[in-house]
Write an enzyme that holds these catalytic residues in place. Structure first.
Site, PDB file in Angstrom:
ATOM      1  CB  ILE A 230      21.504 -83.041-108.666  1.00  0.00           C
ATOM      2  CG1 ILE A 230      21.334 -84.542-108.481  1.00  0.00           C
ATOM      3  CG2 ILE A 230      22.986 -82.683-108.787  1.00  0.00           C
ATOM      4  CD1 ILE A 230      22.092 -85.117-107.316  1.00  0.00           C
ATOM      5  CE1 TYR A 231      21.346 -74.470-110.173  1.00  0.00           C
ATOM      6  CE2 TYR A 231      19.101 -74.309-109.328  1.00  0.00           C
ATOM      7  CZ  TYR A 231      20.262 -73.704-109.760  1.00  0.00           C
ATOM      8  OH  TYR A 231      20.351 -72.336-109.799  1.00  0.00           O
ATOM      9  CB  ALA A 232      17.794 -77.886-104.872  1.00  0.00           C
ATOM     10  CB  THR A 234      25.114 -78.049-106.295  1.00  0.00           C
ATOM     11  OG1 THR A 234      24.143 -77.407-107.141  1.00  0.00           O
ATOM     12  CG2 THR A 234      25.359 -79.462-106.776  1.00  0.00           C
ATOM     13  CE  LYS A 235      23.373 -72.242-107.785  1.00  0.00           C
ATOM     14  NZ  LYS A 235      24.450 -71.240-107.992  1.00  0.00           N
TER      15      LYS A 235
END
Length: 421
Positions: A230-232, A234-235
């Protein structure tokens, strides 16, 4: 904690107080009337209420704007005026101080979220204030807050470092990542596109966009879809959004793909941070490796080298070309890897920490389900070297020695567990 997006508290005007008597007493006109103790007390309360209302309605805003203007003051020729988001964070605090110390105007903004507790961020804020950098406690999702900042200061550059970090936390709270890494990015870009003049925009993407199955060394020209976390995600979404704003609105935009940044004042949720804590407390460290006994290797980049890359990105960003949201010409759009180019295995990192602490730790080695093909993160930094003059100079031994010295100074030894770390 209240933020600037909340409506100010409006205190109602005091009602008129009329003291009546069924038997009024006529007093000669020349005789002076002295108020009773009750009347004095009531009017004292009225005065206090009025004063409190005045302070609430007037002073905070003017005080914030005064501090913002002072912090944004440029003291060198051709200096920059930079808004740094996430300024109380690890990278943000270092970048803000570096800019201020060379004579640039710097204003910080941070919402002081409690992802890893406020205490360390508040201490960083104290450090920033000692260096003349003022931080506004607020949320960049608040468009009114951003409007106030841009109305107060004509920023030449924005360094957007605010983000929801961490990979595991996204499993519990994916919404925090969308709000912090996507929605706030759009809110900030909307403000920048409408500014007169538009600032150049530099922001923190992440090396995580490459995923775990990409070829090595990672290069900016590699395909980075689909993301693995999820973090990747959003980036990666942020990279697409910024590219669109560049094409449509003429914003000069530079994205920086950070890899593992470490050093003094670092993030307590990072592995190297917890390794030091475990070594000092005599607790074992878990080390993961692939089934083929390949130790994972990662890029570790010292904070001072990252700061140099960030500052160089600002200095070489070029100008935005839009006005009031309308594009008047093409503007630069750039993506850079900011890593070390020298991956290090986790056991090697732990050994350096043990040497610096003069202590040994038990290691629990756990095999993962991977085959080792995705355990080696190696980044190509040649583009940043060529375009930014970026050249990391701090080796891991030196950088970890500086981190351990800071850690022992800040937390003491033996470590007392702090839930707000």
């Amino acid at each position: 904690m209240p933020t600037l997006e909340e409506e100010p508290l409006l205190l109602s005007s005091p009602s008129c107080i009329i003291l009546r008597s069924s038997n009024p007493i006529m007093i000669p006109a020349f005789r002076r009337r002295f108020p009773s103790a009750t009347t004095v007390f009531i009017w004292a309360l009225v005065l206090l209420a009025f004063t409190a209302s005045y302070i609430t309605l007037v002073d905070p805003g003017s005080s914030v704007e005064k501090n913002v203007r002072s912090s944004a003051h440029v003291t060198r020729a051709n200096g920059l005026s930079v808004l740094v988001t996430g300024a109380a964070g690890f990278i943000g605090s270092h970048v803000a101080i570096a800019l201020k110390n060379r004579g640039d105007g710097v204003v910080g903004v941070d919402n002081f979220d409690n992802y890893y507790g406020r205490s360390l961020k508040e201490t960083r804020r104290d450090l920033l204030e000692l260096n003349g950098v003022y931080i506004v406690d607020g949320d960049i999702n608040d468009s009114r807050l951003l409007s106030m900042l841009f109305d107060t200061v004509e920023f030449t550059h924005v360094m957007h470092l605010a983000a929801q970090v961490g990979v595991q936390y996204a499993v519990e709270n994916p919404y925090a990542y969308v709000r912090s890494n996507v929605a706030s990015l759009v809110t900030l870009l909307e403000q920048c596109k409408s500014a007169h003049p538009q600032p150049a925009f530099v922001w923190a993407s992440s090396g995580s966009v490459y995923g775990v199955h990409n070829k090595v060394p990672y290069s900016e020209t590699d395909r980075v879809d689909p993301p693995d976390t999820i973090y990747a995600s959003t980036k990666r979404t942020g990279e697409e959004i910024t590219h669109t704003y560049n094409r449509l609105h003429g914003l000069s935009i530079t994205g920086l793909r950070f890899f593992t940044v470490y050093g003094p004042w670092g993030r307590p949720d990072m592995a190297y941070f917890s390794f030091v804590r475990n070594i000092l407390q005599g607790e074992p460290i878990t080390i993961y490796r692939a089934k083929n006994r390949v130790d994972p290797a990662r890029e570790f980049i010292y904070i001072d080298d990252i700061v140099k890359g960030c500052v160089a990105s600002l200095d070489t960003s070029g100008k935005s070309t839009g006005s009031g949201g309308l594009k008047n010409g093409s503007a630069p759009y750039r993506i850079f890897n900011l890593g070390n180019g020298s991956p290090v295995t986790v056991p090697a990192l732990v050994a350096i920490l043990e040497e610096n602490l003069k202590m040994r730790v038990e290691k629990d080695v756990v095999d993962t389900c991977g085959d080792g093909d995705d355990s080696f993160a190696y980044v190509n930094i040649s583009l940043a070297e060529r375009e930014l003059g970026y050249k990391p100079t701090t080796d891991l031994q030196t950088g970890l020695r500086e981190f351990v010295k800071w850690y022992l100074w800040y937390y003491g030894k033996p470590l007392v567990e702090d839930s707000n770390v």
